[in-house]
Enzyme design. Structure first.
Site, PDB file in Angstrom:
ATOM      1  CG  ASN A  33      -4.528   3.937   9.085  1.00  0.00           C
ATOM      2  OD1 ASN A  33      -4.870   2.952   8.436  1.00  0.00           O
ATOM      3  ND2 ASN A  33      -4.027   5.024   8.527  1.00  0.00           N
TER       4      ASN A  33
ATOM      5  CE1 TYR B 155       1.273   3.169  13.618  1.00  0.00           C
ATOM      6  CE2 TYR B 155      -0.743   4.357  13.090  1.00  0.00           C
ATOM      7  CZ  TYR B 155       0.456   3.801  12.688  1.00  0.00           C
ATOM      8  OH  TYR B 155       0.841   3.852  11.377  1.00  0.00           O
TER       9      TYR B 155
ATOM     10  NE  ARG C 142      -2.264   3.071   2.853  1.00  0.00           N
ATOM     11  CZ  ARG C 142      -2.244   3.784   3.968  1.00  0.00           C
ATOM     12  NH1 ARG C 142      -1.405   3.499   4.926  1.00  0.00           N
ATOM     13  NH2 ARG C 142      -3.057   4.797   4.111  1.00  0.00           N
TER      14      ARG C 142
ATOM     15  CG  HIS D 124      -0.640   9.014   3.333  1.00  0.00           C
ATOM     16  ND1 HIS D 124      -0.761   7.680   3.613  1.00  0.00           N
ATOM     17  CD2 HIS D 124      -0.195   9.600   4.479  1.00  0.00           C
ATOM     18  CE1 HIS D 124      -0.397   7.456   4.873  1.00  0.00           C
ATOM     19  NE2 HIS D 124      -0.044   8.602   5.414  1.00  0.00           N
TER      20      HIS D 124
ATOM     21  CD  GLU E  73      -0.965   4.300   8.339  1.00  0.00           C
ATOM     22  OE1 GLU E  73      -0.618   4.775   9.439  1.00  0.00           O
ATOM     23  OE2 GLU E  73      -1.098   4.996   7.324  1.00  0.00           O
TER      24      GLU E  73
ATOM     25  CD  GLU F  25      -3.707   8.035  10.096  1.00  0.00           C
ATOM     26  OE1 GLU F  25      -3.060   9.080  10.287  1.00  0.00           O
ATOM     27  OE2 GLU F  25      -3.396   6.946  10.604  1.00  0.00           O
TER      28      GLU F  25
END
Ligand SMILES: *[C@@H]1O[C@H](CO)[C@@H](O)[C@H](O)[C@H]1NC(C)=O
Length: 512
Positions: A335, A337, A105, A150, A406, A195
């Site tokens: 995404n 984290y 990606r 992005h 992600e 995002e």
């Protein structure tokens, strides 16, 4: 005595509710991924390509910001050269082959393809670069998965207001159409926008991303509306003009961290936090009736009125716009984290600037030191938060098919990245737990394939499973331990906590 036992039970129960998950995740040794599950890695154009003004490319908002105010970046660096992937893309494909990924990606640079921002001029050299990359990937059976946006908006469009100008819905749609037209014969997975929270809240509501507008509680909400409408436009264009002949998928990549209540008094606060920080973008696309989350709409409208604004700072969607946005994502791109602990009490009064999204949300968040894996980690490791998030997505949005776009870990460097290995294994295990309970998760991609330009942190934070030597002209890419572990996971289609990667050879390493 009874009171003490009651309290004891309550504490144990709170612990077991939130933290028991960690125990379950790491206990089992070998866990299989279902057939058809797909693995990949992610990057983005500005973070790796370099060649910022070569072959006709014009400046984007990151070129502009880093050239005009270099030291807004921690190490005063920029993406002018980055990993030089514009010239070294074959080496990127080589390490993707050696890893054995199913897909890669990456994102397109808008001003490399359309230097005037608009489709009046298509830059052949830019198109050629992406054709070369796509064809090189396909030659080795690696699926190209493209992000259209992005974060590198054409600077000229920023000067026209960027994502707060309603015309961006047309501009972005025009750009998306060109990308489908140019590459859609070979590219079947399209992410419109990466995002929206970071684009709008970091870039328009704060100084954490370009264009560092810092107009809190106003510009961030304007941006939210037009990012969502622009995404929907790109989706409808594919649907109406390309889907029948090209047969691909279009989706969006949300950033969603998990917000866990600090105590049982904070359950509503944490729910609100999840709604303000990611529900704002997810709800209009995924909720049955679309639109912004009711709590966000009501709170911002009430606060705006009390603050003397003639209308809500969160500009409402018309009924037609609600229908236009709802249901416009073939996969839930996620995404993720880390996790934050959330509370709300009197100290929230006056804690934030007024107006601002956080003041509207009325929550305070922090991360616990015990969530650290070591002294140099920059992402707190909370796998049970990932599990809780995946469960909430399953329950709130009717179990949509999810692509993890992600997930990853930042350190300050080193090839023996045991902390990253631990992070990846535990997050995958939490994901497998959610899948066992029915979550429809179909793909997982690590951020990132390689160390790269980490936005405001410059080159000081390293997210790569490949280390990059920024001193070397060829920006040498070297496999970290985590790359070896990931290769074994993809080869065996399973997660084995006891696997020791020290004797895995990366055959293509030789000669580099
Ligand atoms: C609010 O809660 C936090 C976290 O529990 C605590 O540290 C703080 O002292 C509290 N503030 C007030 C005013 O109660």
């Amino acid at each position: 005595m009874r009171g003490a036992y009651g309290l004891f039970f309550l504490i144990v129960c709170l612990l077991c509710l939130s933290e028991s998950h960690e125990i379950k995740s790491s206990r089992q040794d070998v866990r299989k991924f279902p057939d058809g599950f797909r693995f990949g890695t992610s990057t983005a154009s500005y973070q790796i390509e370099g060649a910022w003004d070569e072959d006709g490319k014009t400046p984007n908002i990151w070129d502009h910001m880093t050239h005009n105010e270099p030291c807004v970046i921690k190490d005063c660096s920029n993406g002018d050269v980055a990993l030089d992937s514009y010239h070294l893309y074959k080496r990127d494909v080589e390490i993707l082959r050696e890893l054995g990924v199913d897909y890669y990606r990456f994102s397109l640079s808008w001003t490399r393809i359309m230097p005037n921002s608009f489709p009046d001029k298509i830059n052949e050299a830019g198109v050629q670069y992406y054709n070369n990359l796509i064809n090189e990937l396909l030659k080795y059976n690696i699926e190209p998965m493209i992000t259209l946006y992005h974060w590198d908006l054409p600077q000229k469009l920023q000067e026209l207001g960027g994502w707060t100008n309603p015309h961006i819905v047309d501009w972005f749609g025009d750009y998306a159409r060109q990308a489908y037209r140019l590459f859609g014969d070979r590219v079947k997975s399209w992410m419109t926008v990466n995002e929206p929270y970071q684009i709008c809240n970091h870039g328009y509501g704060d100084v954490l991303k370009a264009p560092i507008l810092n107009m809190k509680g106003v510009a961030d909400y304007m941006c939210a509306k037009y990012v969502l409408l622009a995404h929907a436009r790109a989706y409808h264009i594919y649907d109406e003009e390309f889907r029948a002949s090209q047969g691909g998928n279009v989706f969006i990549a949300f950033s969603a961290q998990w917000y866990e209540p600090e105590s049982e008094n904070d359950i509503v606060a944490a729910q609100d936090c999840n709604q303000f920080l990611w529900g704002l973008y997810v709800h209009p696309i995924y909720a049955e009736n679309g639109d912004y989350p009711p709590v966000v709409k009501q709170r911002v409208a009430a606060k705006s009125a009390a603050q003397g604004y003639p209308r809500s700072r969160l500009i409402e969607f018309t009924p037609e716009e609600i229908q236009y946005v709802r249901g416009t994502s073939d996969f839930f791109g996620l995404n993720h984290y880390t996790t934050y602990s959330v509370y709300r009490n009197e100290s929230v009064q006056g804690y934030y600037e007024i107006p601002s999204l956080y003041d509207d949300a009325e929550v305070i968040l922090y991360q616990k030191t015990e969530w650290s894996l070591g002294e140099t980690d920059l992402v707190k490791t909370v796998p049970w938060g990932f599990y809780n998030l995946l469960k909430q997505i399953r329950e709130d949005y009717n179990n949509p098919p999810v692509y993890i776009i992600e997930n990853g870990f930042a350190s300050q460097g080193g090839l023996m990245d045991d902390d990253r290995v631990q992070y990846i294994r535990n997050y995958m295990s939490a994901m497998l737990d959610a899948m066992q309970e029915g979550s429809d998760i179909r793909a997982y991609s690590i951020w990132s394939l390689v160390d790269n330009f980490e936005w405001m942190k410059g080159y000081t934070q390293r997210f790569g499973i490949y280390e990059v030597d920024y001193e070397a002209p060829e920006r040498t890419r070297t496999a970290r331990k985590s790359a070896r572990v990931y290769k074994e996971i993809m080869r065996t289609r399973s997660l084995d906590f006891s696997f020791d990667p020290s004797d895995i050879t990366m055959p293509l390493d030789e000669g580099h």
